[in-house]
Design an enzyme around this catalytic site. Sequence first.
Site, short mmCIF file in Angstrom:
data_model
loop_
_atom_site.label_atom_id
_atom_site.label_comp_id
_atom_site.label_asym_id
_atom_site.label_seq_id
_atom_site.Cartn_x
_atom_site.Cartn_y
_atom_site.Cartn_z
N TYR B 48 0.86 -1.19 0.00
CA TYR B 48 0.00 0.00 0.00
C TYR B 48 0.89 1.24 0.00
O TYR B 48 0.79 2.11 0.86
CB TYR B 48 -0.95 0.01 1.20
CG TYR B 48 -2.24 0.74 0.87
CD1 TYR B 48 -3.18 0.16 0.02
CD2 TYR B 48 -2.50 2.01 1.36
CE1 TYR B 48 -4.34 0.83 -0.33
CE2 TYR B 48 -3.66 2.70 1.02
CZ TYR B 48 -4.58 2.09 0.18
OH TYR B 48 -5.73 2.76 -0.16
N HIS B 50 3.07 4.54 -0.54
CA HIS B 50 2.83 5.97 -0.66
C HIS B 50 4.17 6.67 -0.89
O HIS B 50 5.22 6.01 -0.98
CB HIS B 50 2.11 6.50 0.59
CG HIS B 50 2.78 6.14 1.88
ND1 HIS B 50 4.03 6.57 2.23
CD2 HIS B 50 2.35 5.34 2.90
CE1 HIS B 50 4.35 6.08 3.41
NE2 HIS B 50 3.36 5.32 3.84
N GLY B 52 6.12 8.13 0.96
CA GLY B 52 7.16 7.82 1.94
C GLY B 52 7.98 6.62 1.48
O GLY B 52 9.22 6.68 1.39
N HIS B 53 7.28 5.52 1.16
CA HIS B 53 7.97 4.35 0.63
C HIS B 53 8.79 4.69 -0.61
O HIS B 53 9.92 4.26 -0.79
CB HIS B 53 6.98 3.25 0.23
CG HIS B 53 6.10 2.77 1.35
ND1 HIS B 53 4.76 3.08 1.42
CD2 HIS B 53 6.35 1.98 2.42
CE1 HIS B 53 4.23 2.50 2.48
NE2 HIS B 53 5.18 1.83 3.12
N GLN B 77 3.93 -8.98 13.61
CA GLN B 77 4.09 -7.70 14.27
C GLN B 77 2.76 -7.04 14.64
O GLN B 77 2.74 -5.91 15.12
CB GLN B 77 4.96 -6.75 13.45
CG GLN B 77 4.34 -6.23 12.16
CD GLN B 77 5.35 -5.49 11.31
OE1 GLN B 77 6.28 -6.06 10.77
NE2 GLN B 77 5.19 -4.19 11.17
N LYS B 165 9.90 7.97 10.02
CA LYS B 165 8.53 7.93 10.53
C LYS B 165 8.42 6.87 11.63
O LYS B 165 7.84 7.10 12.69
CB LYS B 165 7.58 7.61 9.37
CG LYS B 165 6.22 7.08 9.74
CD LYS B 165 5.30 8.13 10.27
CE LYS B 165 3.85 7.63 10.25
NZ LYS B 165 3.66 6.21 10.25
N ASP B 166 8.99 5.69 11.35
CA ASP B 166 9.04 4.63 12.37
C ASP B 166 10.39 4.72 13.07
O ASP B 166 11.26 3.85 12.91
CB ASP B 166 8.83 3.28 11.69
CG ASP B 166 7.48 3.19 11.00
OD1 ASP B 166 6.46 3.29 11.70
OD2 ASP B 166 7.45 3.06 9.77
N GLN B 169 11.46 1.88 15.36
CA GLN B 169 11.79 0.73 14.52
C GLN B 169 13.21 0.84 13.96
O GLN B 169 13.95 -0.15 13.93
CB GLN B 169 10.77 0.65 13.38
CG GLN B 169 11.03 -0.43 12.36
CD GLN B 169 9.87 -0.58 11.40
OE1 GLN B 169 8.86 -1.17 11.72
NE2 GLN B 169 10.00 -0.01 10.20
N SER B 201 1.42 7.75 5.82
CA SER B 201 1.25 6.45 6.45
C SER B 201 0.15 5.70 5.72
O SER B 201 -0.86 6.31 5.32
CB SER B 201 0.85 6.61 7.93
OG SER B 201 0.35 5.39 8.44
#
Lengths: 295, 295
Positions: B48, B50, B52-53, B77, B165-166, B169, B201
């Site tokens: 999915y 966006h 960001g990816h 997760q 963003k994460d 992580q 996100s």
Amino acid sequence: MNIIAPARNKIPDSANNMQIINDLRDMQNLSLNWERDKSVGFVPTMGYLHAGHLSLVAKSNLQCDLTVVSIFVNPAQFGPQEDLNTYPRDFEHDLNLLQQYKVDYVFFPSAEMMYPAGYLTWVEVDKLSSVLCGASRPGHFRGVATVIAKLVNLVKPNYMFMGEKDYQQCIVLETMLRDLNFPTEIVRCPIIREPDGLAMSSRNKYLNSDERQKALCLSQALKLAQTLIKEGEKETSVLQKKMSALITQAEGRIDYIAFVDRDTLQPVNAVTDKTRILLAVYIGKTRLIDNCAAV
Amino acid sequence: MNIIAPARNKIPDSANNMQIINDLRDMQNLSLNWERDKSVGFVPTMGYLHAGHLSLVAKSNLQCDLTVVSIFVNPAQFGPQEDLNTYPRDFEHDLNLLQQYKVDYVFFPSAEMMYPAGYLTWVEVDKLSSVLCGASRPGHFRGVATVIAKLVNLVKPNYMFMGEKDYQQCIVLETMLRDLNFPTEIVRCPIIREPDGLAMSSRNKYLNSDERQKALCLSQALKLAQTLIKEGEKETSVLQKKMSALITQAEGRIDYIAFVDRDTLQPVNAVTDKTRILLAVYIGKTRLIDNCAAV
């Protein structure tokens, strides 16, 4: 002591350029550049090498183009009450043996490099790690699985040679490597024994001459079970009782005697051709283990 | 939406031979034979995709010779009460985008292949995994660390591109890769935001138009903190209160607002140039996160 002839004796002694690697980055850089068409065999050890270890080295020499042996007494797999500090060490002697076996690389890292300040990551194999030796040694297999994940990342072997003496360890590590998709395969090798049957172990050094004699009860109990099974006894509770009597008579203190499925390590009530017999016994203060196929 | 120009547009469109790999063995065999002199970039995603990816893909394209993107909604997760089943998916759309970005390989395994029956192994990063998002989502970072250990073993990248963003992580995975001696380095990339400030996100899809407006309170609260810090306020308890008021006014339900050391994730009382501000806020039923450097 069973002496196994070193393989790969094509190369004359003078050409033996065994390299000792202490630094993790050196090991990493080396293994990142392993030649693609050469297979790499890896024998992880805690040193104080005996014929059991050397049988793994010989197997790797036969099967692989390159052999890496690690010597690392892994603090993470010892409990707080266990023998980390007294565990036998003799690096010079080990190197001598490995040189005779024409090992290519000896990886000998320090605990400070393997577990630097701020170290936080652990590999856990559920279920398989909490039974048998894992029940008596909480955290042991977490330490084993973690150090092997690290070593495999550093050495990048095609094959890792492990002795069935540590049978549960073989199962735990096969599961770990498969689950985490490491491209490394374990080659299980048979237990190497003293002529009188005692399984080779670095911890045999702890035994005084009286205890050395008593320690035969482990392999004798396994032999007894195999004989009774051949004669028709399949009920594991009956077999356990007879093994227990033999061990107790030799003044062994039983930690466990277990009949389990050879893959899942789950206890079984009746022996089949998939049954493994495992035991852990204290001889004096020394905890020894041994195992065999039931059939 | 911020559109980032696809890099590596030297090759004409027709020559774009993006390969989709479903099978773990195919991925393993491919990565075992990566050419030594080519660098491999990896962008692990849950699909999915966006902007960001896509910014991570663009960065990998620029920095590496080959780019692998994985699409895998990792069940390990998600907590039992979380949104595994409703997590947005659109594989066709994702493929289309990745093709435009001239990605070399898309790794798209099934959950059954990644976690087959009898799966038992977990990677845990102590301390860092139990705070902040880890406190609200028990087991989340265990699932993240485990799947990334697996993916890194399958893809064998030189670099793994991750968005800040994460943030937690990133820290957990940097620690995991370093501790376990994986020869893969994380390249942290900046958060990509909508023009009005909302951090990109996949979960933004859950927001209705009213919630979409309210969701601005996360980035606004971070901006407010940064402004107050610039004006001289260093006490984190004061800053937290003001952020909290802003979010509550927007009808956000605060999971946490934290001022932490950027490396250890330990809370701090006074802001320094090593402080990171992180927050998690529910907007309606949707849990959103955001973060920034304090200074």
